[in-house]
Design a protein around this motif. Structure first.
Motif, PDB file in Angstrom:
ATOM      1  N   ARG A 191     131.939  60.227  51.076  1.00 49.17           N
ATOM      2  CA  ARG A 191     131.992  60.501  49.635  1.00 49.17           C
ATOM      3  C   ARG A 191     131.391  59.343  48.843  1.00 49.17           C
ATOM      4  O   ARG A 191     130.606  59.545  47.897  1.00 49.17           O
ATOM      5  CB  ARG A 191     133.436  60.737  49.220  1.00 49.17           C
ATOM      6  N   GLY A 248     123.595  59.414  44.822  1.00 47.57           N
ATOM      7  CA  GLY A 248     123.375  60.240  43.638  1.00 47.57           C
ATOM      8  C   GLY A 248     122.955  59.451  42.421  1.00 47.57           C
ATOM      9  O   GLY A 248     122.369  60.017  41.482  1.00 47.57           O
ATOM     10  N   ARG A 249     123.229  58.163  42.397  1.00 47.18           N
ATOM     11  CA  ARG A 249     122.781  57.341  41.266  1.00 47.18           C
ATOM     12  C   ARG A 249     121.260  57.230  41.223  1.00 47.18           C
ATOM     13  O   ARG A 249     120.666  57.171  40.148  1.00 47.18           O
ATOM     14  CB  ARG A 249     123.390  55.937  41.372  1.00 47.18           C
ATOM     15  N   LYS A 284     127.571  65.626  42.357  1.00 45.22           N
ATOM     16  CA  LYS A 284     128.619  64.657  42.677  1.00 45.22           C
ATOM     17  C   LYS A 284     129.562  65.268  43.705  1.00 45.22           C
ATOM     18  O   LYS A 284     129.944  66.429  43.596  1.00 45.22           O
ATOM     19  CB  LYS A 284     129.375  64.262  41.417  1.00 45.22           C
ATOM     20  N   ASN A 323     127.863  59.667  46.701  1.00 47.21           N
ATOM     21  CA  ASN A 323     127.843  59.419  45.259  1.00 47.21           C
ATOM     22  C   ASN A 323     126.995  58.203  44.900  1.00 47.21           C
ATOM     23  O   ASN A 323     126.397  58.154  43.819  1.00 47.21           O
ATOM     24  CB  ASN A 323     129.265  59.248  44.734  1.00 47.21           C
TER      25      ASN A 323
END
Length: 226
Positions: free
Chosen positions: A52, A59-60, A67, A56
């Motif tokens: 996780r 994902g930045r 997300k 995430n």
């Protein structure tokens, strides 16, 4: 005050402990299994949190990635685990199909049975036969280009020098019997020298390879049946 004195003395007086209270303990096997399951669950949660966090973090830099919540990360790790289990089961099944009955369970893993493992003597025997098979390929290739006739000697050009050498010797050749043609009636064409004792691998003119005692080889060369 006097009415409370017996109650105070009762509290201060040590009581006798009664033995025989029931206690519930796990057996050694159950305790080990419980510990293994607890460790697996803890590791599963740690991996889920790590997936996780990494997702995430990625994902930045990739805004299109959605997300990932804890539940989704948990499902993703579970699906990965099922996929790995499927692959490992297919590998184990294929291994058993290729070598049926050759594996035995040892703890949580499997190992080859001792009877399924070839001994050092058997490996050497197979390697000796392999050298004669390589010579057979070279001799039949020579015969294909020379009207079916084999080389006049083991020093004739057309057959690589390496093919004449026996296993474990830098210069010792197979004993070669010249004057024959390919696919003729079974007669010894080449066999191992005395380095290997009484039982020797023999290549016949019909392409067969057998292990025979030296007496049978001499009988076959004299015109008898090996």
């Amino acid at each position: 005050m006097s009415s409370r004195l017996p109650f105070v003395l009762l509290l201060l007086t040590p009581a006798v402990a009664l033995a025989g209270m029931p206690s519930f303990l796990l057996t050694d096997v159950a305790s080990q299994r419980f510990q293994a399951i607890s460790f697996f669950l803890a590791l599963f949660l740690v991996v889920t949190l790590a997936v996780r966090a990494l997702w995430n973090r990625l994902g930045r830099d990739v805004p299109k990635l959605p997300k990932l919540g804890f539940g989704a990360a948990l499902a993703l790790v579970f699906l990965w685990g099922l996929g790995f289990q499927l692959v490992l089961s297919m590998i184990a099944g294929g291994r058993e199909l290729m070598t049926p009955g050759a594996w035995e369970k040892q703890g949580v893993t499997y190992k080859l049975k001792e009877s399924a493992l070839p001994s050092e003597k058997e490996l050497v025997l197979q390697a000796r036969r392999q050298r004669l098979e390589e010579l057979r390929v070279a001799l039949w290739a020579y015969a294909a280009g020379h009207g079916g006739e084999f080389p006049p000697s083991d020093f004739a050009p057309g057959v690589p020098e390496e093919r004449w050498k026996v296993l474990g010797s830098s210069g010792l050749h197979f004993v070669y019997v010249s004057g024959y043609k390919a696919d003729a009636p079974a007669t010894p064409l080449a066999y191992e020298p005395g380095l290997f004792g009484r039982e020797r691998w023999v290549l016949f003119t019909d392409g067969d390879i057998r292990q025979l005692p030296i007496e049978s080889i001499h009988t076959a060369l004299a015109g008898g049946t090996p």
